[in-house]
Design a protein around this motif. Structure first.
Motif, PDB file in Angstrom:
ATOM      1  N   ASN A   2      14.213   0.064  19.786  1.00 52.96           N
ATOM      2  CA  ASN A   2      13.732   1.344  19.258  1.00 52.96           C
ATOM      3  C   ASN A   2      14.796   2.068  18.450  1.00 52.96           C
ATOM      4  O   ASN A   2      14.566   3.194  17.984  1.00 52.96           O
ATOM      5  CB  ASN A   2      13.254   2.246  20.391  1.00 52.96           C
ATOM      6  CG  ASN A   2      11.888   1.838  20.922  1.00 52.96           C
ATOM      7  OD1 ASN A   2      11.074   1.289  20.190  1.00 52.96           O
ATOM      8  ND2 ASN A   2      11.649   2.081  22.202  1.00 52.96           N
ATOM      9  N   ALA A   3      15.960   1.454  18.302  1.00 48.08           N
ATOM     10  CA  ALA A   3      17.038   2.052  17.516  1.00 48.08           C
ATOM     11  C   ALA A   3      16.877   1.700  16.043  1.00 48.08           C
ATOM     12  O   ALA A   3      16.767   0.530  15.675  1.00 48.08           O
ATOM     13  CB  ALA A   3      18.389   1.559  18.027  1.00 48.08           C
ATOM     14  N   THR A  19       8.093   4.426   6.423  1.00 45.37           N
ATOM     15  CA  THR A  19       8.142   2.979   6.659  1.00 45.37           C
ATOM     16  C   THR A  19       8.716   2.648   8.037  1.00 45.37           C
ATOM     17  O   THR A  19       8.731   1.484   8.437  1.00 45.37           O
ATOM     18  CB  THR A  19       8.994   2.274   5.594  1.00 45.37           C
ATOM     19  OG1 THR A  19      10.378   2.651   5.737  1.00 45.37           O
ATOM     20  CG2 THR A  19       8.521   2.607   4.192  1.00 45.37           C
ATOM     21  N   ILE A  20       9.184   3.663   8.759  1.00 39.80           N
ATOM     22  CA  ILE A  20       9.792   3.462  10.071  1.00 39.80           C
ATOM     23  C   ILE A  20       8.748   3.746  11.149  1.00 39.80           C
ATOM     24  O   ILE A  20       8.027   4.748  11.066  1.00 39.80           O
ATOM     25  CB  ILE A  20      11.010   4.386  10.239  1.00 39.80           C
ATOM     26  CG1 ILE A  20      12.061   4.074   9.168  1.00 39.80           C
ATOM     27  CG2 ILE A  20      11.623   4.245  11.633  1.00 39.80           C
ATOM     28  CD1 ILE A  20      13.251   5.019   9.166  1.00 39.80           C
ATOM     29  N   PRO A  21       8.644   2.891  12.165  1.00 38.94           N
ATOM     30  CA  PRO A  21       7.645   3.113  13.218  1.00 38.94           C
ATOM     31  C   PRO A  21       7.773   4.483  13.874  1.00 38.94           C
ATOM     32  O   PRO A  21       8.835   5.107  13.858  1.00 38.94           O
ATOM     33  CB  PRO A  21       7.951   1.986  14.223  1.00 38.94           C
ATOM     34  CG  PRO A  21       8.594   0.918  13.406  1.00 38.94           C
ATOM     35  CD  PRO A  21       9.389   1.636  12.353  1.00 38.94           C
ATOM     36  N   GLU A  22       6.683   4.940  14.475  1.00 37.97           N
ATOM     37  CA  GLU A  22       6.637   6.301  15.010  1.00 37.97           C
ATOM     38  C   GLU A  22       7.486   6.484  16.263  1.00 37.97           C
ATOM     39  O   GLU A  22       8.213   7.461  16.388  1.00 37.97           O
ATOM     40  CB  GLU A  22       5.183   6.693  15.305  1.00 37.97           C
ATOM     41  CG  GLU A  22       4.342   6.880  14.046  1.00 37.97           C
ATOM     42  CD  GLU A  22       2.958   7.399  14.350  1.00 37.97           C
ATOM     43  OE1 GLU A  22       2.710   7.770  15.525  1.00 37.97           O
ATOM     44  OE2 GLU A  22       2.123   7.443  13.435  1.00 37.97           O
ATOM     45  N   ASP A  23       7.395   5.578  17.208  1.00 34.04           N
ATOM     46  CA  ASP A  23       8.012   5.779  18.518  1.00 34.04           C
ATOM     47  C   ASP A  23       9.407   5.163  18.562  1.00 34.04           C
ATOM     48  O   ASP A  23       9.666   4.217  19.312  1.00 34.04           O
ATOM     49  CB  ASP A  23       7.119   5.191  19.609  1.00 34.04           C
ATOM     50  CG  ASP A  23       7.614   5.559  21.001  1.00 34.04           C
ATOM     51  OD1 ASP A  23       8.354   6.553  21.121  1.00 34.04           O
ATOM     52  OD2 ASP A  23       7.273   4.830  21.953  1.00 34.04           O
ATOM     53  N   VAL A  24      10.342   5.706  17.749  1.00 30.48           N
ATOM     54  CA  VAL A  24      11.690   5.161  17.692  1.00 30.48           C
ATOM     55  C   VAL A  24      12.707   6.301  17.688  1.00 30.48           C
ATOM     56  O   VAL A  24      12.348   7.480  17.626  1.00 30.48           O
ATOM     57  CB  VAL A  24      11.905   4.279  16.436  1.00 30.48           C
ATOM     58  CG1 VAL A  24      10.920   3.115  16.413  1.00 30.48           C
ATOM     59  CG2 VAL A  24      11.801   5.100  15.153  1.00 30.48           C
ATOM     60  N   LYS A  25      13.983   5.934  17.757  1.00 28.40           N
ATOM     61  CA  LYS A  25      15.083   6.889  17.688  1.00 28.40           C
ATOM     62  C   LYS A  25      15.957   6.515  16.490  1.00 28.40           C
ATOM     63  O   LYS A  25      16.416   5.384  16.384  1.00 28.40           O
ATOM     64  CB  LYS A  25      15.921   6.860  18.973  1.00 28.40           C
ATOM     65  CG  LYS A  25      15.121   7.145  20.240  1.00 28.40           C
ATOM     66  CD  LYS A  25      14.525   8.545  20.223  1.00 28.40           C
ATOM     67  CE  LYS A  25      13.769   8.823  21.520  1.00 28.40           C
ATOM     68  NZ  LYS A  25      13.125  10.154  21.507  1.00 28.40           N
ATOM     69  N   ILE A  26      16.177   7.483  15.606  1.00 27.63           N
ATOM     70  CA  ILE A  26      16.855   7.212  14.341  1.00 27.63           C
ATOM     71  C   ILE A  26      18.242   7.848  14.326  1.00 27.63           C
ATOM     72  O   ILE A  26      18.401   9.034  14.630  1.00 27.63           O
ATOM     73  CB  ILE A  26      16.035   7.742  13.148  1.00 27.63           C
ATOM     74  CG1 ILE A  26      14.653   7.084  13.106  1.00 27.63           C
ATOM     75  CG2 ILE A  26      16.770   7.489  11.835  1.00 27.63           C
ATOM     76  CD1 ILE A  26      13.711   7.697  12.065  1.00 27.63           C
ATOM     77  N   LEU A  27      19.229   7.043  13.964  1.00 28.69           N
ATOM     78  CA  LEU A  27      20.584   7.514  13.689  1.00 28.69           C
ATOM     79  C   LEU A  27      20.743   7.608  12.177  1.00 28.69           C
ATOM     80  O   LEU A  27      20.390   6.673  11.457  1.00 28.69           O
ATOM     81  CB  LEU A  27      21.610   6.534  14.261  1.00 28.69           C
ATOM     82  CG  LEU A  27      23.069   6.715  13.818  1.00 28.69           C
ATOM     83  CD1 LEU A  27      23.637   8.030  14.348  1.00 28.69           C
ATOM     84  CD2 LEU A  27      23.919   5.530  14.279  1.00 28.69           C
ATOM     85  N   PRO A  49      11.520  14.529  13.734  1.00 22.87           N
ATOM     86  CA  PRO A  49      11.890  14.627  15.157  1.00 22.87           C
ATOM     87  C   PRO A  49      12.406  13.324  15.746  1.00 22.87           C
ATOM     88  O   PRO A  49      12.994  13.336  16.837  1.00 22.87           O
ATOM     89  CB  PRO A  49      10.581  15.074  15.826  1.00 22.87           C
ATOM     90  CG  PRO A  49       9.503  14.634  14.893  1.00 22.87           C
ATOM     91  CD  PRO A  49      10.077  14.757  13.513  1.00 22.87           C
ATOM     92  N   ARG A  50      12.211  12.207  15.050  1.00 19.16           N
ATOM     93  CA  ARG A  50      12.728  10.932  15.555  1.00 19.16           C
ATOM     94  C   ARG A  50      14.240  10.815  15.377  1.00 19.16           C
ATOM     95  O   ARG A  50      14.883   9.976  16.005  1.00 19.16           O
ATOM     96  CB  ARG A  50      12.037   9.775  14.838  1.00 19.16           C
ATOM     97  CG  ARG A  50      10.543   9.669  15.079  1.00 19.16           C
ATOM     98  CD  ARG A  50       9.902   8.644  14.156  1.00 19.16           C
ATOM     99  NE  ARG A  50      10.038   9.033  12.751  1.00 19.16           N
ATOM    100  CZ  ARG A  50       9.665   8.278  11.716  1.00 19.16           C
ATOM    101  NH1 ARG A  50       9.136   7.081  11.940  1.00 19.16           N
ATOM    102  NH2 ARG A  50       9.797   8.707  10.479  1.00 19.16           N
ATOM    103  N   VAL A  51      14.810  11.651  14.513  1.00 17.26           N
ATOM    104  CA  VAL A  51      16.246  11.609  14.263  1.00 17.26           C
ATOM    105  C   VAL A  51      16.973  12.296  15.410  1.00 17.26           C
ATOM    106  O   VAL A  51      16.724  13.466  15.704  1.00 17.26           O
ATOM    107  CB  VAL A  51      16.588  12.294  12.928  1.00 17.26           C
ATOM    108  CG1 VAL A  51      18.101  12.357  12.736  1.00 17.26           C
ATOM    109  CG2 VAL A  51      15.942  11.546  11.760  1.00 17.26           C
TER     110      VAL A  51
END
Length: 289
Positions: free
Chosen positions: A115-116, A202-210, A250-252
């Protein structure tokens, strides 16, 4: 709704030729970063600077300048940054040169697994290949170490190209290693906010973004205190549009700021400018919460 932000400094230049970036964390604090973040409505805790090893080698011997200093930093960051990350908080990391991306990304991956995700805002695609004939700084090699090293120079990162996005490169690299790259020209070819939103979609919804933000993505008129000031890049307003759009997502959960050279900022004006950029972008998370 209050948003909790941890601020931490990574005062190093292990991946660089000359000094300057190691002074950035304290220069940004001196320019009022923490107070201005608090005044913008954020709940801020400054947890200080990462304590580096007492000795970090410095040399210009091929193929990787200062080796093993970069590896020493990455191993430390992999442990420390793992603790900084928290799905309920936001961590603002003040570098330091670009090479810190390896250790922080390894920690991000260790914390969140598949999920990263990583969004890189940078004027360059930092994937230079180590070669025996010349000494090159790890600051220009971060993506290569994450994607191509295969455990020779550092432990396997676990990163794959499909979980990375790179935005703002001055030119399309000869080899992208499968990473989705939006060049500066492509970014500015239309509405910049819509372009960035398209990348984030283009990034999946349920992830955590750095997010990795290299200040050399800006033109030297916007950021003269970049380690390598550029004749090509975003204006200050364009950089704010990019960073604000990304950070409102909010994923960031983390932002690392790199390549600000305090030695180039003789009167503190550039630090003040960068602080305002960061405060405005992070304050947008309050507005969007």
């Amino acid at each position: 709704m209050a948003i909790y932000v941890k601020v931490v400094g990574i005062p190093h230049y292990t991946g660089a030729l000359v000094s300057g970036t190691e002074l950035a964390p304290d220069a940004l604090r001196k320019a009022g970063l923490v107070l201005q973040l608090q005044q913008s409505g954020l709940d801020v805790q400054d947890i200080g600077n990462l304590r580096l090893p007492d000795y970090l080698p410095r040399h210009n011997i091929p193929p990787v300048r200062n080796w093993p200093a970069p590896r020493m930093l990455w191993d430390l960051l992999q442990k420390e940054a793992y603790e900084w990350f928290d799905p309920e908080d936001f961590v603002l990391m003040l570098g330091g040169d670009c090479s810190l991306i390896v250790g922080v990304a390894q920690a991000h991956r260790a914390r969140y697994g598949d999920n990263a995700y990583l969004v890189v805002i940078d004027g360059h695609f930092d994937a230079v290949i180590p070669v025996a004939s010349r000494s090159i700084g790890a600051a220009g090699m971060g993506l290569w170490f994450l994607l191509q090293d295969e455990g020779v120079w550092t432990l396997p990162s676990g990163w794959s190209a499909d979980r990375m996005r790179v935005v703002g490169c001055q030119q399309m690299p000869e080899a992208t290693y499968g990473v989705d790259v939006m060049t500066l020209e492509q970014l500015l070819a239309g509405n910049i906010i819509e372009r960035i939103k398209a990348v984030m979609q283009t990034i999946p919804e349920d992830v955590k973004i750095l997010v990795h933000f290299d200040v050399d993505v800006m033109h030297k008129e916007a950021m003269a205190a970049a380690y390598s000031p550029s004749e090509t890049g975003l204006s200050l307003q364009e950089a704010e549009s990019v960073l604000t759009t990304v950070l409102r997502d909010p994923r960031v959960i983390g932002l690392e700021v790199t390549e600000f050279s305090a030695l180039r900022d003789t009167n503190g004006d550039q630090a003040t400018r960068l602080v305002q950029l960061l405060v405005d972008a992070l304050a947008s998370r309050v507005a969007g919460s």
